[in-house]
Design a protein around this motif. Structure first.
Motif, PDB file in Angstrom:
ATOM      1  N   MET A 264      35.469 -20.818  83.495  1.00  0.00           N
ATOM      2  CA  MET A 264      36.113 -19.930  84.463  1.00  0.00           C
ATOM      3  C   MET A 264      36.968 -20.735  85.432  1.00  0.00           C
ATOM      4  O   MET A 264      36.770 -21.954  85.581  1.00  0.00           O
ATOM      5  CB  MET A 264      35.039 -19.121  85.198  1.00  0.00           C
ATOM      6  CG  MET A 264      34.180 -18.277  84.251  1.00  0.00           C
ATOM      7  SD  MET A 264      32.771 -17.474  85.065  1.00  0.00           S
ATOM      8  CE  MET A 264      33.612 -16.250  86.066  1.00  0.00           C
ATOM      9  N   PRO A 265      37.919 -20.102  86.096  1.00  0.00           N
ATOM     10  CA  PRO A 265      38.749 -20.828  87.065  1.00  0.00           C
ATOM     11  C   PRO A 265      37.883 -21.520  88.109  1.00  0.00           C
ATOM     12  O   PRO A 265      36.909 -20.940  88.609  1.00  0.00           O
ATOM     13  CB  PRO A 265      39.614 -19.728  87.694  1.00  0.00           C
ATOM     14  CG  PRO A 265      39.639 -18.640  86.667  1.00  0.00           C
ATOM     15  CD  PRO A 265      38.307 -18.692  85.984  1.00  0.00           C
TER      16      PRO A 265
ATOM     17  N   GLN B 264      31.107 -13.105  87.851  1.00  0.00           N
ATOM     18  CA  GLN B 264      32.291 -12.500  88.440  1.00  0.00           C
ATOM     19  C   GLN B 264      31.950 -11.608  89.637  1.00  0.00           C
ATOM     20  O   GLN B 264      32.846 -11.182  90.362  1.00  0.00           O
ATOM     21  CB  GLN B 264      33.030 -11.659  87.400  1.00  0.00           C
ATOM     22  CG  GLN B 264      33.696 -12.466  86.296  1.00  0.00           C
ATOM     23  CD  GLN B 264      34.441 -11.562  85.328  1.00  0.00           C
ATOM     24  OE1 GLN B 264      33.885 -10.572  84.839  1.00  0.00           O
ATOM     25  NE2 GLN B 264      35.697 -11.895  85.066  1.00  0.00           N
TER      26      GLN B 264
END
Length: 297
Positions: A113-114, A169
């Motif tokens: 993920m970023p 998230q």
């Protein structure tokens, strides 16, 4: 309970009798119970808990958290809490599904993920968040594997990763990412708590906890209290008393034998602390619980 969780509930009740059931899906357990008559000490592992029916209230020191099927709970490390199961609609049983967190899977997912710049978490290592439709759908697909056990080895790892991805998230993604970072404050306190769990029946040595966590004495105490709501010594005492209760319920040892088995040097001190924790002397408490279990059978 919302109608969205009806299929989840049907599957859970088909595969889990009253009590705690370790399912054939790795790290997934189902708990089925009735409303409790009062608060009871319990150990929350590092996990996600989804309530399918009923509600629960947990207390850790001065923090009181209540949640039901509209929320999910994240426990970032093993926490001795006081819990109380509340009534489900029409006297139906309380039903919950828990997924024990695997730090390695969280780390692998977080790496895809970023990157996020963040400091160590502040505050206690437990949180409650609103349930979402994507989480409900993913949880249903995971539970549905109980009806097709041959699919579990192939599909369960993929669905578990999807569930954790959605949680990363969510509003507590920061807390979950900290679990995957062993050198952060949370990771260090997890190691200290693990040392206490592995050595709960021996004298607590702060030097050993400092070595296990890589923290100074002052930093260890500050972060441990912030994340667990307890000092290391209080944490160890909670573990000792909960283990003592399990040994007493097995009915194979006297109260004094149990006291020494869990690390107490004085049977009288054990009895006093047990009474303060559970509201009854050790032997009487065990008898009362066995009677309740027998009456419910």
């Amino acid at each position: 309970m919302t109608h969205d969780l009806t299929p989840h509930l049907d599957i859970a009740l088909r595969h889990a009798p009253p009590g705690s059931t370790v399912t054939s899906i790795p790290r997934v357990e189902i708990g089925v119970g009735q409303a409790s008559s009062g608060k009871a000490p319990c150990l929350y592992r590092s996990m996600i808990c989804f309530i399918l029916q009923g509600s629960k209230r947990v207390a850790i020191n001065d923090n009181l958290l209540s949640y039901d099927s509209a929320q999910y709970l994240i426990s970032a490390l093993d926490l001795p809490l006081t819990g109380e199961i509340l009534d489900a609609p029409s006297g139906q049983p309380y039903v919950a599904v828990s997924l024990v967190l695997d730090p390695a899977i969280l780390a692998e997912l977080a790496a895809t993920m970023p990157p996020v710049r963040e400091n160590d978490p502040k505050g206690i290592g437990i949180a409650i968040n609103p349930m979402t439709a994507p989480l409900r759908d993913t949880l249903l697909r995971l539970l549905s594997l109980l009806d097709t056990p041959a699919d579990i080895p192939v599909l369960a790892p993929m669905i578990e990763r999807e569930l954790l991805y959605r949680l990363l998230q969510g509003p507590q993604g920061r807390l979950l990412r900290q679990i995957a970072q062993p050198e952060g404050a949370l990771g260090r306190i997890r190691r200290a708590a693990g040392w206490i769990r592995d050595n709960y029946n021996t004298r607590l040595r702060i030097e050993a906890l400092c070595d296990a966590s890589g923290m100074s004495r002052a930093s260890l105490h500050r972060h441990f209290l912030a994340m667990t709501g307890l000092s290391p010594l209080q944490y160890q005492k909670q573990l000792r008393l909960q283990e003592a209760r399990q040994l007493l319920l097995a009915g194979e040892h006297s109260a004094s034998d149990v006291a020494f088995a869990v690390g107490y040097e004085s049977a009288s001190q054990f009895s006093r602390e047990y009474f303060r924790q559970f509201g009854a002397p050790p032997a009487r408490d065990a008898r009362q619980i066995r009677r309740k279990i027998g009456a419910a059978a």
